[in-house]
Design a protein around this motif. Structure first.
Motif, PDB file in Angstrom:
ATOM      1  N   THR A   1      94.537 -24.657 -50.886  1.00  0.00           N
ATOM      2  CA  THR A   1      93.398 -23.750 -50.001  1.00  0.00           C
ATOM      3  C   THR A   1      92.248 -24.879 -49.948  1.00  0.00           C
ATOM      4  O   THR A   1      91.892 -25.036 -48.990  1.00  0.00           O
ATOM      5  N   VAL A   2      91.753 -25.473 -51.018  1.00  0.00           N
ATOM      6  CA  VAL A   2      90.768 -26.384 -51.003  1.00  0.00           C
ATOM      7  C   VAL A   2      91.002 -27.598 -50.074  1.00  0.00           C
ATOM      8  O   VAL A   2      89.882 -27.903 -49.330  1.00  0.00           O
ATOM      9  N   ALA A   3      92.255 -28.003 -50.017  1.00  0.00           N
ATOM     10  CA  ALA A   3      92.655 -29.079 -49.179  1.00  0.00           C
ATOM     11  C   ALA A   3      92.501 -28.698 -47.898  1.00  0.00           C
ATOM     12  O   ALA A   3      91.979 -29.356 -46.789  1.00  0.00           O
ATOM     13  N   VAL A   4      93.032 -27.310 -47.288  1.00  0.00           N
ATOM     14  CA  VAL A   4      92.677 -26.795 -45.912  1.00  0.00           C
ATOM     15  C   VAL A   4      91.504 -26.899 -45.517  1.00  0.00           C
ATOM     16  O   VAL A   4      91.146 -27.252 -44.478  1.00  0.00           O
ATOM     17  N   ILE A   5      90.509 -26.389 -46.567  1.00  0.00           N
ATOM     18  CA  ILE A   5      89.213 -26.136 -46.311  1.00  0.00           C
ATOM     19  C   ILE A   5      88.768 -27.472 -46.146  1.00  0.00           C
ATOM     20  O   ILE A   5      87.738 -27.801 -44.755  1.00  0.00           O
ATOM     21  N   MET A   6      88.866 -28.501 -46.739  1.00  0.00           N
ATOM     22  CA  MET A   6      87.950 -29.788 -46.678  1.00  0.00           C
ATOM     23  C   MET A   6      88.747 -30.681 -45.209  1.00  0.00           C
ATOM     24  O   MET A   6      87.927 -31.362 -44.662  1.00  0.00           O
ATOM     25  N   LEU A   7      89.908 -30.434 -44.938  1.00  0.00           N
ATOM     26  CA  LEU A   7      90.527 -31.265 -44.113  1.00  0.00           C
ATOM     27  C   LEU A   7      90.497 -30.558 -42.675  1.00  0.00           C
ATOM     28  O   LEU A   7      90.408 -31.232 -41.594  1.00  0.00           O
ATOM     29  N   PHE A   8      90.510 -29.314 -42.596  1.00  0.00           N
ATOM     30  CA  PHE A   8      90.368 -28.472 -41.181  1.00  0.00           C
ATOM     31  C   PHE A   8      89.216 -27.608 -41.096  1.00  0.00           C
ATOM     32  O   PHE A   8      88.417 -27.887 -40.188  1.00  0.00           O
ATOM     33  N   ALA A   9      88.812 -26.919 -42.103  1.00  0.00           N
ATOM     34  CA  ALA A   9      87.674 -25.845 -41.815  1.00  0.00           C
ATOM     35  C   ALA A   9      86.482 -26.644 -41.960  1.00  0.00           C
ATOM     36  O   ALA A   9      85.603 -26.252 -40.880  1.00  0.00           O
ATOM     37  N   ALA A  10      86.386 -27.445 -42.737  1.00  0.00           N
ATOM     38  CA  ALA A  10      85.001 -28.011 -43.052  1.00  0.00           C
ATOM     39  C   ALA A  10      84.583 -28.711 -41.717  1.00  0.00           C
ATOM     40  O   ALA A  10      83.739 -28.824 -40.935  1.00  0.00           O
ATOM     41  N   PRO A  11      85.666 -29.792 -40.976  1.00  0.00           N
ATOM     42  CA  PRO A  11      85.326 -30.571 -39.938  1.00  0.00           C
ATOM     43  C   PRO A  11      85.162 -29.597 -38.814  1.00  0.00           C
ATOM     44  O   PRO A  11      84.311 -29.799 -37.892  1.00  0.00           O
ATOM     45  N   THR A  12      85.914 -28.601 -38.576  1.00  0.00           N
ATOM     46  CA  THR A  12      85.842 -27.641 -37.583  1.00  0.00           C
ATOM     47  C   THR A  12      84.432 -27.095 -37.487  1.00  0.00           C
ATOM     48  O   THR A  12      83.732 -26.940 -36.554  1.00  0.00           O
ATOM     49  N   LEU A  13      83.897 -26.586 -38.747  1.00  0.00           N
ATOM     50  CA  LEU A  13      82.609 -26.024 -38.731  1.00  0.00           C
ATOM     51  C   LEU A  13      81.627 -27.143 -38.373  1.00  0.00           C
ATOM     52  O   LEU A  13      80.708 -26.735 -37.724  1.00  0.00           O
ATOM     53  N   GLY A  14      81.639 -28.363 -38.706  1.00  0.00           N
ATOM     54  CA  GLY A  14      80.853 -29.683 -38.591  1.00  0.00           C
ATOM     55  C   GLY A  14      80.821 -29.756 -37.001  1.00  0.00           C
ATOM     56  O   GLY A  14      79.494 -29.882 -36.390  1.00  0.00           O
ATOM     57  N   VAL A  15      82.030 -29.725 -36.501  1.00  0.00           N
ATOM     58  CA  VAL A  15      81.957 -29.882 -34.757  1.00  0.00           C
ATOM     59  C   VAL A  15      81.066 -28.634 -34.093  1.00  0.00           C
ATOM     60  O   VAL A  15      80.376 -28.955 -32.969  1.00  0.00           O
ATOM     61  N   VAL A  16      81.489 -27.512 -34.506  1.00  0.00           N
ATOM     62  CA  VAL A  16      80.963 -26.327 -33.866  1.00  0.00           C
ATOM     63  C   VAL A  16      79.494 -26.445 -34.077  1.00  0.00           C
ATOM     64  O   VAL A  16      78.630 -26.109 -32.994  1.00  0.00           O
ATOM     65  N   SER A  17      79.175 -26.576 -35.421  1.00  0.00           N
ATOM     66  CA  SER A  17      77.626 -26.669 -35.698  1.00  0.00           C
ATOM     67  C   SER A  17      76.900 -27.707 -34.863  1.00  0.00           C
ATOM     68  O   SER A  17      75.874 -27.714 -34.317  1.00  0.00           O
ATOM     69  N   TYR A  18      77.528 -28.771 -34.638  1.00  0.00           N
ATOM     70  CA  TYR A  18      76.944 -30.096 -33.834  1.00  0.00           C
ATOM     71  C   TYR A  18      76.756 -29.576 -32.330  1.00  0.00           C
ATOM     72  O   TYR A  18      75.666 -29.959 -31.843  1.00  0.00           O
ATOM     73  N   MET A  19      77.773 -28.918 -31.892  1.00  0.00           N
ATOM     74  CA  MET A  19      77.664 -28.824 -30.522  1.00  0.00           C
ATOM     75  C   MET A  19      76.623 -27.585 -30.388  1.00  0.00           C
ATOM     76  O   MET A  19      75.775 -27.663 -29.333  1.00  0.00           O
ATOM     77  N   LEU A  20      76.360 -26.619 -31.222  1.00  0.00           N
ATOM     78  CA  LEU A  20      75.625 -25.400 -30.858  1.00  0.00           C
ATOM     79  C   LEU A  20      74.274 -25.918 -31.186  1.00  0.00           C
ATOM     80  O   LEU A  20      73.343 -25.502 -30.380  1.00  0.00           O
ATOM     81  N   LEU A  21      73.963 -26.726 -32.138  1.00  0.00           N
ATOM     82  CA  LEU A  21      72.499 -27.333 -32.473  1.00  0.00           C
ATOM     83  C   LEU A  21      72.303 -28.215 -31.290  1.00  0.00           C
ATOM     84  O   LEU A  21      70.974 -28.077 -30.606  1.00  0.00           O
ATOM     85  N   CYS A  22      72.885 -28.975 -30.617  1.00  0.00           N
ATOM     86  CA  CYS A  22      72.422 -29.907 -29.605  1.00  0.00           C
ATOM     87  C   CYS A  22      72.254 -29.273 -28.350  1.00  0.00           C
ATOM     88  O   CYS A  22      71.422 -29.378 -27.802  1.00  0.00           O
ATOM     89  N   SER A  23      73.480 -28.468 -28.029  1.00  0.00           N
ATOM     90  CA  SER A  23      73.223 -27.878 -26.487  1.00  0.00           C
ATOM     91  C   SER A  23      72.108 -26.868 -26.696  1.00  0.00           C
ATOM     92  O   SER A  23      71.185 -26.899 -25.715  1.00  0.00           O
ATOM     93  N   SER A  24      71.715 -26.041 -27.719  1.00  0.00           N
ATOM     94  CA  SER A  24      70.637 -25.183 -27.742  1.00  0.00           C
ATOM     95  C   SER A  24      69.329 -25.893 -27.796  1.00  0.00           C
ATOM     96  O   SER A  24      68.306 -25.428 -27.261  1.00  0.00           O
ATOM     97  N   ALA A  25      69.299 -26.984 -28.433  1.00  0.00           N
ATOM     98  CA  ALA A  25      68.017 -27.644 -28.569  1.00  0.00           C
ATOM     99  C   ALA A  25      67.780 -28.410 -27.150  1.00  0.00           C
ATOM    100  O   ALA A  25      66.450 -28.456 -26.689  1.00  0.00           O
ATOM    101  N   GLY A  26      68.616 -28.891 -26.473  1.00  0.00           N
ATOM    102  CA  GLY A  26      68.567 -29.665 -25.208  1.00  0.00           C
ATOM    103  C   GLY A  26      68.267 -28.554 -24.120  1.00  0.00           C
ATOM    104  O   GLY A  26      67.368 -28.900 -23.320  1.00  0.00           O
ATOM    105  N   PHE A  27      69.011 -27.518 -24.077  1.00  0.00           N
ATOM    106  CA  PHE A  27      68.644 -26.385 -23.212  1.00  0.00           C
ATOM    107  C   PHE A  27      66.949 -25.769 -23.548  1.00  0.00           C
ATOM    108  O   PHE A  27      66.545 -25.738 -22.479  1.00  0.00           O
TER     109      PHE A  27
END
Length: 265
Positions: A85-111
């Motif tokens: 479970t921890v391996a799935v979180i670190m290899l999939f869930a955490a990077p996905t969270l990072g990508v979504v957070s990156y997109m959300l922060l960049c786009s909302s700040a830019g707009f």
């Protein structure tokens, strides 16, 4: 004829139109401040929501999930397959969270930045006979490295017709948040795990050796994130919809002038 001859390099010290022809305005002048003020407030609220969600709501929610007995006594660590479970979180869930957070922060700040700039321009007499912004149509999912399109081919709104350095910074943020590009995946893949480890020692009830390990790991991820971001600092301005290619947007600050690109090759 080369692109360098067609489009001169602009330093954006003066408002520079992206398109060859700036169309006339179609709405009454008095309506423009009202409209741009409305979208500025909306996007600022979205930006605050993004910041609050990423930096406060998610860590608090993760802390509550750990239970009163600490992370080791949470339901996740009581399962026989907790390692997987921890391996799935670190290899999939955490990077996905990072990508979504990156997109959300960049786009909302830019707009938010672009809408605020357009709001101030709506009071300027020099812009009374032309439209202030347009929607840049993207072509859907394209080349991830070259950033040719967004996820679904939507229109990137609030793109200023005339670019200054501040409005281009805002547009660069928007493009990095909405167009598929390698920055989202490289930086997001480091931001997500680093975010979880930082939450573990800063918000979660971990203690002892686990707290030290989480703190060291988050520092390592943070240092890697900053190092990669610095190494790719010249790539952020290259992220743009295909319609921006061969326009003053591509050939202007902080993009590299065409002559410099030729010499560097």
């Amino acid at each position: 004829m080369s692109t360098k001859r067609l489009v001169a390099y602009a330093d954006l010290r003066e408002p520079t139109p992206i398109l060859r022809r700036v169309p006339p305005r179609t709405s009454p002048v008095w309506l423009r401040p009202v409209g741009y003020l409305s979208v500025t407030v909306i996007w600022f609220v979205v930006f605050l929501f993004a910041v609050g969600t990423v930096f406060f709501a998610l860590p608090i929610a993760l802390s509550n999930m750990s239970g009163h007995g600490g992370v080791r006594h949470s339901a996740t660590f009581q399962r026989s397959d907790w390692v997987a479970t921890v391996a799935v979180i670190m290899l999939f869930a955490a990077p996905t969270l990072g990508v979504v957070s990156y997109m959300l922060l960049c786009s909302s700040a830019g707009f938010t930045l672009n809408s605020l700039i357009l709001f101030t321009r709506s009071f300027r007499f020099r812009y009374r006979d032309e439209m202030l912004s347009f929607g840049a149509r993207t072509g859907g999912v394209g080349n991830v490295g070259g950033s040719e399109g967004s996820f679904n081919g939507d229109t990137i709104s609030l793109t200023p017709f005339r670019m200054t350095r501040w409005s281009k910074i805002g547009t660069i943020l928007v493009c990095n948040g909405t167009c598929l590009n390698i920055n989202q995946f490289t930086l997001g893949a480091m931001w997500g795990p680093g975010f979880l480890f930082t939450s573990a020692w800063f918000f979660w009830p971990v203690s002892g050796v686990a707290e030290v390990l989480c703190a060291v790991t988050s520092i390592v991820f943070g240092a890697c994130f900053l190092w990669v971001a610095w190494q790719r600092r010249h790539k952020f301005s290259d992220v743009m919809p295909g319609g921006f290619r061969k326009t003053p947007y591509e050939h202007s600050w902080p993009n590299t002038p065409p002559a410099s690109r030729t010499r560097s090759r």
